[in-house]
Every structure is written in structure tokens, then in C-alpha cells.
Design a protein around this motif. Structure first.
Motif, PDB file in Angstrom:
ATOM      1  N   LEU A 147       0.811  -1.217   0.000  1.00 19.24           N
ATOM      2  CA  LEU A 147       0.000   0.000   0.000  1.00 19.24           C
ATOM      3  C   LEU A 147       0.849   1.274   0.000  1.00 19.24           C
ATOM      4  O   LEU A 147       0.330   2.365  -0.245  1.00 19.24           O
ATOM      5  N   VAL A 148       2.134   1.142   0.283  1.00 25.22           N
ATOM      6  CA  VAL A 148       3.005   2.321   0.341  1.00 25.22           C
ATOM      7  C   VAL A 148       3.016   3.019  -1.017  1.00 25.22           C
ATOM      8  O   VAL A 148       3.221   2.392  -2.055  1.00 25.22           O
ATOM      9  N   ASP A 149       2.764   4.311  -0.989  1.00 25.91           N
ATOM     10  CA  ASP A 149       2.680   5.089  -2.235  1.00 25.91           C
ATOM     11  C   ASP A 149       3.148   6.510  -1.933  1.00 25.91           C
ATOM     12  O   ASP A 149       2.405   7.323  -1.392  1.00 25.91           O
ATOM     13  N   GLU A 167       8.556   0.960  12.157  1.00 27.51           N
ATOM     14  CA  GLU A 167       9.297   1.305  10.950  1.00 27.51           C
ATOM     15  C   GLU A 167       8.362   2.142  10.087  1.00 27.51           C
ATOM     16  O   GLU A 167       7.324   1.655   9.635  1.00 27.51           O
ATOM     17  N   ASP A 168       8.712   3.396   9.879  1.00 27.35           N
ATOM     18  CA  ASP A 168       7.902   4.320   9.090  1.00 27.35           C
ATOM     19  C   ASP A 168       8.283   4.106   7.625  1.00 27.35           C
ATOM     20  O   ASP A 168       9.271   4.644   7.144  1.00 27.35           O
ATOM     21  N   ALA A 169       7.488   3.297   6.931  1.00 20.08           N
ATOM     22  CA  ALA A 169       7.902   2.792   5.622  1.00 20.08           C
ATOM     23  C   ALA A 169       7.427   3.667   4.476  1.00 20.08           C
ATOM     24  O   ALA A 169       6.233   3.878   4.283  1.00 20.08           O
ATOM     25  N   ALA A 172      11.357   3.801  -0.404  1.00 16.24           N
ATOM     26  CA  ALA A 172      12.783   3.517  -0.264  1.00 16.24           C
ATOM     27  C   ALA A 172      13.033   2.441   0.788  1.00 16.24           C
ATOM     28  O   ALA A 172      13.907   1.579   0.623  1.00 16.24           O
ATOM     29  N   LEU A 173      12.258   2.458   1.869  1.00 13.27           N
ATOM     30  CA  LEU A 173      12.439   1.449   2.906  1.00 13.27           C
ATOM     31  C   LEU A 173      12.032   0.069   2.389  1.00 13.27           C
ATOM     32  O   LEU A 173      12.709  -0.929   2.642  1.00 13.27           O
ATOM     33  N   VAL A 174      10.921  -0.001   1.644  1.00 10.75           N
ATOM     34  CA  VAL A 174      10.490  -1.292   1.075  1.00 10.75           C
ATOM     35  C   VAL A 174      11.564  -1.827   0.135  1.00 10.75           C
ATOM     36  O   VAL A 174      11.918  -3.011   0.177  1.00 10.75           O
ATOM     37  N   ARG A 175      12.104  -0.950  -0.720  1.00 11.81           N
ATOM     38  CA  ARG A 175      13.165  -1.376  -1.635  1.00 11.81           C
ATOM     39  C   ARG A 175      14.395  -1.877  -0.872  1.00 11.81           C
ATOM     40  O   ARG A 175      15.022  -2.871  -1.256  1.00 11.81           O
ATOM     41  N   ARG A 183       4.985  -1.111  -5.090  1.00 12.09           N
ATOM     42  CA  ARG A 183       3.876  -1.465  -5.984  1.00 12.09           C
ATOM     43  C   ARG A 183       3.983  -2.891  -6.513  1.00 12.09           C
ATOM     44  O   ARG A 183       3.005  -3.452  -7.008  1.00 12.09           O
ATOM     45  N   TRP A 184       5.173  -3.494  -6.384  1.00 10.14           N
ATOM     46  CA  TRP A 184       5.345  -4.881  -6.808  1.00 10.14           C
ATOM     47  C   TRP A 184       5.430  -5.829  -5.618  1.00 10.14           C
ATOM     48  O   TRP A 184       5.748  -7.010  -5.809  1.00 10.14           O
ATOM     49  N   TYR A 185       5.145  -5.364  -4.422  1.00 11.90           N
ATOM     50  CA  TYR A 185       5.325  -6.233  -3.248  1.00 11.90           C
ATOM     51  C   TYR A 185       4.404  -7.453  -3.297  1.00 11.90           C
ATOM     52  O   TYR A 185       4.812  -8.564  -2.945  1.00 11.90           O
TER      53      TYR A 185
END
Length: 310
Positions: A147-149, A167-169, A172-175, A183-185
Motif C-alpha cells: 500500500l506504500v505510495d 518502521e515508518d515505511a 525507499a524502505l520497502v526497496r 507497488r510490486w510487493y
């Protein structure tokens, strides 16, 4: 003035965490009934209100923890967590605490709801997609990294190690954690699999391979389409594994993707500056030995000076 965020809370994620994080012996009523999940949950919400300073707050519930449409696609989905029939295996001493928690939230004036046929994740996804930005989703569920956008203003406050160590995602944090954009998670999760949800993944394709495939080709649909191109450059072993898993991937991707179009009920997300029903809250706090936690939540809400945004 910057818009204060909507705090969209994964209520089951937090009350399970509270239940397992606080000993029952440390939080009981005078009659000996455990209220550790309720106390812990209320204290987590109070801390989030104090530290994140939201303007709006909604708690999402599991109206259907294992939706039939997901099971039809992947029959193993959450199967290992079924107690009997289609009832989720939940600790016996947690079950009676959930209605108490919902009564407290209602008395305070914090909306909490689920939608038939959907999980809390889907409610959170729809809130993130439809409510005015910014939106901060609170959960210990990795699936919600999708959902991070950054462009829309949606973040995940990931509490895998507790609310005190959020963790405030952003993207960049997901990557940095997984090697894929947010968006590809879901595509990444479908390939990697997730034993906690009963998703087998593609045999022989782990996190690193899944991330490399996404980096090169895109999501699952693009990867599967590239399998038919002799010049697409797959290693022979990887191509064989993906071809064998084609049907699984077609079914698993919609299971892994959070719904963004759930028909939400009407609700008012504005934070109450004072309890909606103070008499009911007082009675609940007395009956269930929740005075300290209830006061901390009420004080945190009062400290924000009432709702902003809509």
C-alpha cells in the motif's frame, strides 16, 4: 498547515500483538478475567495518537478472516489456522476480550468496522485508496507494504517489533528491505510464498530470485508473459520453475493483492476531543479494570484539540 494524517489501524494485528506481549497475570479484572489484549491495544492507540498526531482515526476489523473467494483461488490459504469448520484458531482467553475492546472504542468514539467477505487488510487498502491523503496504515502484516505510495502520500507504520519500534515505511524502505518497489510487493510475495498465510510460492524461487525477476521484467503478469519469448533471457532452471507454477501464479496474485474497492460503511474518521459516551466508558473502565488505559487514550485525544480534516 499540513493536513494531519488518517491513522488506519489493523485492529486484529494490534490486539493479537497486545495479547501475546502482555502476560495475562499482569492485566486482570477483580474477578480474575484477563484483559491484557484490551489494555495493550488501548495503550498502543494512545501512543500512536501522541506520537503520530493524526487528524483522523479508523480501526479495521476482519469481518471475514479467510474469504471464500481467496480460498477458491488458493485452497491452502490460511488453512493451517482453521480451528474447526471455517473458524479461526484464536486463544480462548482472547476471544471474550474482543467485544470488550469494541465497546470501549464505541464509547470513546473511534470507528471500528469490517466488511462482509473481506479481511481487515482489504478495508485498510480501500481506506488508503479512497480517503484524503496523507494516510498512515498501522500493522504488523508485511502484506501491507504493497500500500506504500509516496506520490499519493500513503505510508505503512510497520510494527513487526511493536509500536514503540515502528518502521515508518516509504518506498525507499520497502526497496531496501526486499529489493522491490512497494507497488510490486504483492507480486514478490506471490512468488516467494508466505507460510504464515498458507501460500506455497514458486518452488525453488526465494526472495532474492523473486526480487531479481521483478527488477528485470516487472510484476508477475509481465514475468509470465516473458516466458513465451525465447529471447527473454531466463536461466533454464528458473524458466522451468516458473512454467510449472504458471497456474499457481495466476491464482495467487489476486489472493496476495489487497482489495482497493471494498464497499465501506458510512463513518466519521474525525478524532473525538472527548469521549462520545463518557458514562458508558466509565462503566466499562470500572467493570473491566481499564481505568488507566482508558484515561491515557482520552488524554492523548484531548491533547490534539479535536478533529481536523475530513
Amino acid at each position: 498547515m499540513t493536513e494531519r494524517p488518517l491513522l488506519a489501524v489493523d485492529a486484529p494485528s494490534l490486539y493479537f500483538r497486545a495479547f501475546h506481549g502482555i502476560p495475562e497475570s499482569a492485566a486482570r479484572t477483580k474477578a480474575g478475567e484477563p484483559v491484557n489484549a484490551v489494555r495493550g491495544f488501548l495503550d498502543m492507540i494512545a501512543q500512536l495518537v501522541r506520537t503520530r498526531r493524526p487528524g483522523r482515526l479508523v480501526c479495521a476489523l476482519d469481518a471475514d478472516w479467510r474469504p471464500a473467494w481467496r480460498v477458491a483461488l488458493v485452497p491452502s490459504y490460511k488453512k493451517h489456522r482453521v480451528a474447526h469448520g471455517d473458524v479461526e484458531e484464536v486463544p480462548a482467553t482472547l476471544v471474550p476480550q474482543i467485544p470488550v475492546l469494541l465497546e470501549v472504542l464505541e464509547a470513546v468514539g473511534i470507528p471500528a468496522f469490517g466488511v462482509k467477505g473481506y479481511e481487515a487488510d482489504d478495508v485498510l487498502g480501500t481506506l488508503a485508496a479512497t480517503q484524503p491523503a496523507p494516510v498512515e496504515v498501522v500493522s504488523g502484516d508485511r502484506d501491507l507494504f504493497q500500500l506504500v505510495d509516496d506520490e499519493r502520500g500513503t505510508r505503512l507504520l510497520y510494527c513487526g517489533r511493536g509500536v514503540a519500534k515502528l518502521e515508518d515505511a516509504d518506498d525507499a524502505l520497502v526497496r531496501s528491505k526486499y529489493g522491490v518497489p512497494a507497488r510490486w510487493y504483492a507480486d514478490f510475495a506471490a512468488m516467494r510464498g508466505d507460510p504464515s498465510d498458507g501460500l506455497p510460492g514458486v518452488p525453488g524461487v526465494g526472495e532474492k530470485t523473486a526480487a531479481r525477476l521483478i527488477e528485470r521484467y516487472g510484476g508477475v503478469e509481465q514475468i509470465v508473459a516473458a516466458l513465451d519469448d525465447p529471447a527473454s533471457g531466463f536461466a533454464p532452471g528458473v524458466r522451468t520453475k516458473l512454467l510449472a507454477a504458471r497456474d499457481y501464479l495466476a491464482a495467487a496474485l489476486p489472493v496476495c493483492k489487497v482489495a482497493l474497492d471494498v464497499p465501506l460503511p458510512g463513518f466519521d474518521p474525525g478524532l473525538p476531543a472527548a469521549p462520545r459516551d463518557p458514562d458508558a466508558l466509565l462503566a466499562l473502565a470500572d467493570r473491566w479494570n481499564l481505568a488507566g488505559s482508558a484515561k491515557r487514550l482520552v488524554d492523548a485525544l484531548a491533547g490534539l484539540g479535536g478533529p481536523t480534516g475530513g
